[in-house]
Design a protein around this motif. Structure first.
Motif, mmCIF file in Angstrom:
data_model
loop_
_atom_site.group_PDB
_atom_site.id
_atom_site.type_symbol
_atom_site.label_atom_id
_atom_site.label_comp_id
_atom_site.label_asym_id
_atom_site.label_seq_id
_atom_site.Cartn_x
_atom_site.Cartn_y
_atom_site.Cartn_z
ATOM 1 N N ASP A 213 10.647 27.113 15.251
ATOM 2 C CA ASP A 213 11.527 27.426 14.120
ATOM 3 C C ASP A 213 12.887 27.866 14.667
ATOM 4 O O ASP A 213 12.998 28.238 15.838
ATOM 5 C CB ASP A 213 10.896 28.569 13.317
ATOM 6 C CG ASP A 213 11.589 28.802 11.977
ATOM 7 O OD1 ASP A 213 12.423 27.978 11.565
ATOM 8 O OD2 ASP A 213 11.283 29.836 11.344
ATOM 9 N N GLU A 284 4.080 37.811 15.686
ATOM 10 C CA GLU A 284 3.602 38.073 14.320
ATOM 11 C C GLU A 284 2.508 37.078 13.964
ATOM 12 O O GLU A 284 2.417 36.002 14.555
ATOM 13 C CB GLU A 284 4.741 37.947 13.301
ATOM 14 C CG GLU A 284 5.301 36.544 13.240
ATOM 15 C CD GLU A 284 6.081 36.210 11.974
ATOM 16 O OE1 GLU A 284 6.054 37.001 11.019
ATOM 17 O OE2 GLU A 284 6.693 35.138 11.945
ATOM 18 N N ARG A 288 -0.704 31.854 6.383
ATOM 19 C CA ARG A 288 -0.344 30.681 5.583
ATOM 20 C C ARG A 288 0.433 29.696 6.444
ATOM 21 O O ARG A 288 0.783 30.016 7.580
ATOM 22 C CB ARG A 288 0.579 31.156 4.462
ATOM 23 C CG ARG A 288 1.716 31.976 5.105
ATOM 24 C CD ARG A 288 2.811 32.409 4.206
ATOM 25 N NE ARG A 288 3.722 33.282 4.926
ATOM 26 C CZ ARG A 288 4.728 32.891 5.701
ATOM 27 N NH1 ARG A 288 4.951 31.605 5.854
ATOM 28 N NH2 ARG A 288 5.485 33.750 6.326
HETATM 29 N N1 GLY Z 1 9.368 29.992 9.186
HETATM 30 C C1 GLY Z 1 8.733 31.222 9.360
HETATM 31 C C2 GLY Z 1 7.788 31.591 8.314
HETATM 32 O O1 GLY Z 1 7.375 30.793 7.493
HETATM 33 O O2 GLY Z 1 7.391 32.747 8.290
#
Ligand code: GLY
Ligand code: AMP
Length: 421
Positions: A213, A284, A288
Motif C-alpha cells: 500500500d 497491525e 478484513r
Molecule cells: N489500506 C489499508 C487498510 O485497508 O487498512
C-alpha cells in the motif's frame, strides 16, 4: 446464489466484480454501494451498521450469503447478528474482529504468544503516559489510539514535544473520541512494509498474493496518512524466504493464539508487516480485506471466490486449492483535491469508459454517484484505476495510461505508485 455485500467503497466494488465471475452467483446486492457499484449490483439503501435492516433485507430477499467487508460493522457484531438469525455470513465475529478494533488487545496478544512486533507500553492515564514520555530518550516514537480511527489514529512523533502533543490530542482532547481512552506507545521500526491478506477458517490459513500500500497522500511518501493512495501486487520485498518466516512466526501463531483465547478468527485476516533488519514484524492486524489492497489482490485470484468463502464458513478451507495468476497488478487511486482533509463533492467525472479505455485496465469506484447517466465525485477516494500486466512495469504503465484519460475538477493522484519503499 443471491449475495449481499455490505460496504460502499472500492474494495466492495472489487469484491462484487470478482463474485460476478462465479457461475454460482445469480444476483448481487450491495448495501449501500455507490454509483459505480450500481452498474454491477443492485444497491439497497441500508446503512452498514444497521443490523436489523440487514437481517430483514436478507430474509425478505432470500439471501444465501452476506459478505461483511468494512471494519465497523465487523467490530459491532454484524456477523454475530446475521448468524444468530440463520443467515450465512463471511467475516469474523466481534470477539475475533477485536484483533483490529483494539490495538491494546492485538499488542497484548502478540506479547503473550511471542509473535514479533514493536516493543510497546499501554496507558489509560494521560498523566502516566506523559511521565513515561518525559523519561524516554529514544525518538521517533509511535503513538496509537487503541480503537478504530479511520486509519488516522497513528502518530509518528519525531521529538519529545511532538509526542506530548500527540498524547494530549488523543487522550485529553479526544481527537478520535473514545478510541483514545487507551493508547499504545511503541518503538519506531524501519524497513519496507508488506500487506499480506489471508483466508482462514480458524483451522488452516491460506495467504493470498502479497501487496504493498502507499498510505501517504503525496509523492515521495509526503503528506498525511490516508486510507491508501495506491497498491501493487506482488510486493517485491516479500521473497519466498520472508514468506516462509512469516508463515511460521506470524501467520500460524496468530490463528493458534486466537483459538487459545476462544476467539477463533474466520474470514480474511490482514497482516500489516514491516521487514525490519531483525526480521518481519507485525505493524497491525486488520479483520478484513484492505482497501485498496483488495483491488490488486482479488483480480489475481483464479479460484472461484464463492467456493473459498463457503469453505471458510464451513471450516473446510484445507480441502480446496487456491490458485493465483502470475504477473502483477497495480492500482492508482484518484482522489478529490484536499483529501484526506476537506474536499468538494459533486464534480463530474469524464473519460470514464466502463473499462478505463485501456485494455487490461479496470476502474473500481470508491466514491462516486450516478445521476442521469453521468458519474460525479462523492467521496475522498473516488476511483481505483487498476491494471494487470506480465510485469509490474507493464501493470503500472497501463494503470497510469488509464488514469490520464479520466478527469474531474481537483483530481489528485500519486505519480510514484510502485516506485517507493
Ligand atoms: N489500506 C489499508 C487498510 O485497508 O487498512
Ligand atoms: P497502522 O494504522 O497501524 O497501519 O499505522 C499506519 C502507518 O504508520 C503504518 O503503515 C506505518 O507506516 C506506520 N507505523 C505504524 N507503526 C509503526 C512503527 N512501530 N514503526 C514505524 N512505523 C509505524
Amino acid at each position: 446464489m443471491r449475495i449481499l455485500v455490505i460496504g460502499s467503497g472500492g474494495r466492495e466494488h472489487t469484491i462484487i466484480r470478482k463474485l460476478k465471475e462465479s457461475p454460482k452467483v445469480d444476483r448481487i446486492y450491495a448495501a449501500p454501494g455507490n454509483g459505480g457499484i450500481s452498474k454491477d449490483a443492485e444497491c439497497v439503501n441500508i446503512g452498514v451498521m444497521d443490523k436489523e435492516g440487514m437481517v430483514a433485507f436478507a430474509k425478505e430477499n432470500a439471501i444465501d450469503l452476506v459478505f461483511v467487508a468494512p471494519d465497523d460493522p465487523l467490530a459491532a457484531g454484524m456477523v454475530d447478528t446475521l448468524t444468530a438469525n440463520g443467515i450465512r455470513a463471511f467475516g469474523p465475529r466481534a470477539e475475533a474482529a477485536i484483533i483490529e478494533s483494539s490495538k491494546v488487545f492485538s499488542k497484548n496478544l502478540m506479547k503473550k504468544y511471542g509473535i514479533p512486533t514493536a516493543d510497546y507500553e499501554v496507558f489509560d492515564d494521560p498523566k502516566k503516559a506523559l511521565a513515561y514520555i518525559e523519561e524516554r530518550n529514544k525518538y521517533p516514537v509511535v503513538i496509537k489510539a487503541d480503537g478504530l480511527a479511520l486509519g488516522k489514529g497513528v502518530i509518528i512523533a519525531q521529538t519529545q514535544s511532538e509526542a506530548k502533543d500527540a498524547l494530549k490530542e488523543i487522550m485529553e482532547d479526544k481527537k478520535f473520541g473514545d478510541s483514545g481512552n487507551n493508547v499504545v506507545v511503541e518503538e519506531f521500526l524501519t524497513g519496507p512494509e508488506v500487506s499480506v491478506l489471508a483466508f482462514t477458517d480458524g483451522i488452516s490459513l491460506e495467504p493470498m498474493v502479497s501487496s504493498k500500500d502507499h498510505k501517504r497522500a503525496y509523492d515521495n511518501d509526503e503528506g498525511l496518512n490516508t486510507g491508501g493512495m495506491g497498491t501493487i501486487s506482488p510486493n517485491p520485498y516479500y521473497t519466498p524466504e520472508i514468506a516462509e518466516i512469516c508463515r511460521k512466526t506470524i501467520f500460524e501463531p496468530t490463528v493458534a493464539a486466537m483459538n487459545s483465547e476462544n476467539r477463533t478468527f474466520k474470514g480474511c485476516l490482514y497482516f500489516g508487516l514491516m521487514i525490519t533488519p531483525d526480521g518481519p514484524k507485525v505493524i497491525e492486524y486488520n479483520a478484513r480485506f484492505g482497501d485498496p489492497e483488495a483491488q490488486v489482490v482479488l483480480p489475481r485470484l483464479k479460484t472461484d471466490l464463492v467456493d473459498i468463502i463457503e469453505a471458510v464458513i464451513d471450516e473446510k478451507l484445507s480441502q480446496i486449492k487456491i490458485e493465483w495468476k502470475d504477473g502483477a497488478t497495480a492500482c492508482v487511486v484518484m482522489a478529490s483535491g484536499g483529501y484526506p482533509l476537506s474536499y468538494k463533492k459533486g464534480m463530474e467525472i469524464t473519460g470514464l469508459d466502463e473499462n478505463g479505455q485501456v485494455e487490461g485496465a479496470e476502474v473500481f469506484h470508491a466514491g462516486t454517484k450516478l445521476e442521469n447517466g453521468k458519474f460525479y465525485t462523492n467521496g475522498g477516494r473516488v476511483l481505483g484505476v487498476t491494471a494487470e500486466g506480465k510485469t509490474l512495469d507493464e501493470a503500472l504503465d497501463k494503470a497510469y495510461k488509464a488514469v490520464k484519460k479520466i478527469s474531474f475538477e481537483g483530481a489528485h493522484y500519486r505519480t510514484d505508485i510502485g516506485r517507493t519503499k
